[in-house]
Design a protein around this motif. Sequence first.
Motif, short mmCIF file in Angstrom:
data_model
loop_
_atom_site.label_atom_id
_atom_site.label_comp_id
_atom_site.label_asym_id
_atom_site.label_seq_id
_atom_site.Cartn_x
_atom_site.Cartn_y
_atom_site.Cartn_z
N ALA A 189 0.85 -1.19 0.00
CA ALA A 189 0.00 0.00 0.00
C ALA A 189 0.89 1.24 0.00
CB ALA A 189 -0.91 0.00 1.23
N GLY A 190 0.52 2.22 -0.79
CA GLY A 190 1.28 3.46 -0.83
C GLY A 190 2.69 3.31 -1.36
N ALA A 191 2.88 2.38 -2.32
CA ALA A 191 4.20 2.21 -2.92
C ALA A 191 4.66 3.51 -3.58
CB ALA A 191 4.17 1.08 -3.94
N HIS A 192 3.70 4.22 -4.17
CA HIS A 192 3.92 5.55 -4.74
C HIS A 192 2.64 6.35 -4.47
CE1 HIS A 192 7.45 4.18 -7.10
NE2 HIS A 192 6.74 3.07 -7.27
N PRO A 215 11.43 8.89 -6.76
CA PRO A 215 12.28 7.92 -7.47
C PRO A 215 11.51 6.69 -7.93
CG PRO A 215 12.55 7.68 -5.10
CD PRO A 215 11.64 8.87 -5.30
N ALA A 216 12.11 5.96 -8.87
CA ALA A 216 11.59 4.64 -9.23
C ALA A 216 12.03 3.66 -8.15
CB ALA A 216 12.11 4.22 -10.59
N LYS A 217 11.32 2.54 -8.03
CA LYS A 217 11.66 1.54 -7.01
C LYS A 217 11.78 0.17 -7.65
CE LYS A 217 9.34 3.99 -3.23
NZ LYS A 217 8.30 3.92 -2.16
N ALA A 226 11.48 -3.73 -1.19
CA ALA A 226 12.16 -2.82 -2.11
C ALA A 226 13.66 -2.91 -1.86
CB ALA A 226 11.68 -1.39 -1.91
N ILE A 227 14.44 -3.16 -2.92
CA ILE A 227 15.89 -3.31 -2.75
C ILE A 227 16.66 -2.16 -3.36
CG2 ILE A 227 15.81 -5.81 -2.62
CD1 ILE A 227 16.71 -5.83 -5.60
N ALA A 228 15.99 -1.28 -4.09
CA ALA A 228 16.69 -0.14 -4.69
C ALA A 228 15.72 1.00 -4.94
CB ALA A 228 17.36 -0.55 -6.01
N SER A 229 16.24 2.20 -4.77
CA SER A 229 15.50 3.42 -5.09
C SER A 229 16.33 4.16 -6.13
CB SER A 229 15.32 4.27 -3.83
OG SER A 229 14.62 5.46 -4.13
N LEU A 230 15.74 4.41 -7.28
CA LEU A 230 16.46 4.99 -8.40
C LEU A 230 16.12 6.48 -8.52
CD1 LEU A 230 15.83 2.12 -10.98
CD2 LEU A 230 17.52 2.25 -9.15
N PRO A 231 17.04 7.35 -8.09
CA PRO A 231 16.73 8.78 -8.03
C PRO A 231 16.79 9.48 -9.39
CG PRO A 231 18.98 8.40 -7.34
CD PRO A 231 18.38 7.04 -7.59
N LYS A 232 16.03 10.55 -9.48
CA LYS A 232 16.06 11.41 -10.66
C LYS A 232 17.18 12.41 -10.50
CE LYS A 232 11.85 12.67 -9.92
NZ LYS A 232 10.55 13.36 -10.07
N GLU A 233 17.62 12.98 -11.62
CA GLU A 233 18.62 14.02 -11.60
C GLU A 233 18.04 15.30 -12.20
OE1 GLU A 233 22.20 12.82 -13.51
OE2 GLU A 233 22.76 11.39 -11.94
N ASN A 234 18.48 16.42 -11.66
CA ASN A 234 18.03 17.73 -12.15
C ASN A 234 16.51 17.80 -12.16
OD1 ASN A 234 20.78 18.38 -12.55
ND2 ASN A 234 20.74 17.39 -14.56
#
Length: 396
Positions: A189-192, A215-217, A226-234
């Motif tokens: 629940a509330g993944a995004h 970020p993407a997960k 969740a094993i990774a959070s993929l951040p955005k840039e700029n």
Amino acid sequence: MGMAKKKTDSSLSFRKYGVPLYSAGWRRSKDRDLDRDRSSDNGEVSNSTQYDVVLAGGGGEGRSGIPNAVLISAFDSDANSLSDQPVFRLLTGSELPYRTAVHPNGDGVFCSSPNCCRWYEMVEEKSEDGEHYKLILKKSDKVQHRLEDVGQQLSLAFNNEGSALAAGGEDGNLKVFEWPSMVIILDKAGAHKSVKDLDFSPDGKYLVSLGNSGPAKVWDLTSKSAIASLPKENDEVFCFCRFSVSNDMNQVLYIAAVTGKCGSIVTWDTKTWKRIGSKTVVRDTISAFNVSLDGKLLACGTTQGDVYILNSASKQVQTVVRKAHLGFVTALSFSHDSRALASVSLDSSARVTLIEENKKTGALSLWAILLVILLAIVVYLLKNQAKVAKIRPDMT
């Protein structure tokens, strides 16, 4: 950039079907006659590959008079022709099939409407003369209780084996089920804030998801975490995510992003979950994205109605179809053999673009390999010459 502009006027691979289209998928036709003419002008039977293209969309719950429907159209690769009318049309009443997922083995299509999800079976029905077959859709008696009254699901996906189904909701909830038992594998629940897109890795071990912000997960389906959070840039805005395989057969993750008015592809390493690189590929907003099953091609659809097909390794545009649609592209889907790309739009149109081999790129790659070999030989000879010069006695 190696672009090859396609003709878009009066093409047999472009059709309008009377309903705004939101999704597209493929089902490989078997070796049979699907109640359509397969003979050429001289009377010879065509040996071309026959495909079924599954489309869905409609006018919603309003009183526009535009129906909601799931359509099956036929595509003939030899004639480069999409059937002028669907070979089957399933009306879904007040339920708009906003997102669909065709099962990998082709036995049905899973549809998400604003209030619930439905499973429609694909059945090959014999004609009265018993000599022809027609592919039809029918509402399944199997009720997916876990996805009834769950609200709008904005993304649906089966894994490659068809043994798991993922659904991402407008409410931000993310669910993964065993298929067809619907036993829950993952329930977050509330993944995004709202799940915008998701995709399984080729080996089925991971699921990537992204929302309207943040970020993407990456989710490990074994540990259910969740094993990774993929951040955005700029000022990047992540739009779509797809796992694939690279040329060396390793898994890779692509995220289509928009920065300003440009569309870019961000590539991620699936072992370290680190960003490998990012490249701007279109000077427009990406409204649809997909990857071919063989991993060699990427496809982008834009808000201007253009369709781009790119080499996945170089990110170079291989084919561009300008104004493929009058409205913005809502979905893209490669055929299972990666030889054709279906695109659809809110302007009620569907188009199939055949994949052309980029011979120029292939020739350049061959020359590059030969040049590397030649340089290696030159370096080897120079090193040996230097060694000989060192041990050679002074003759003066």
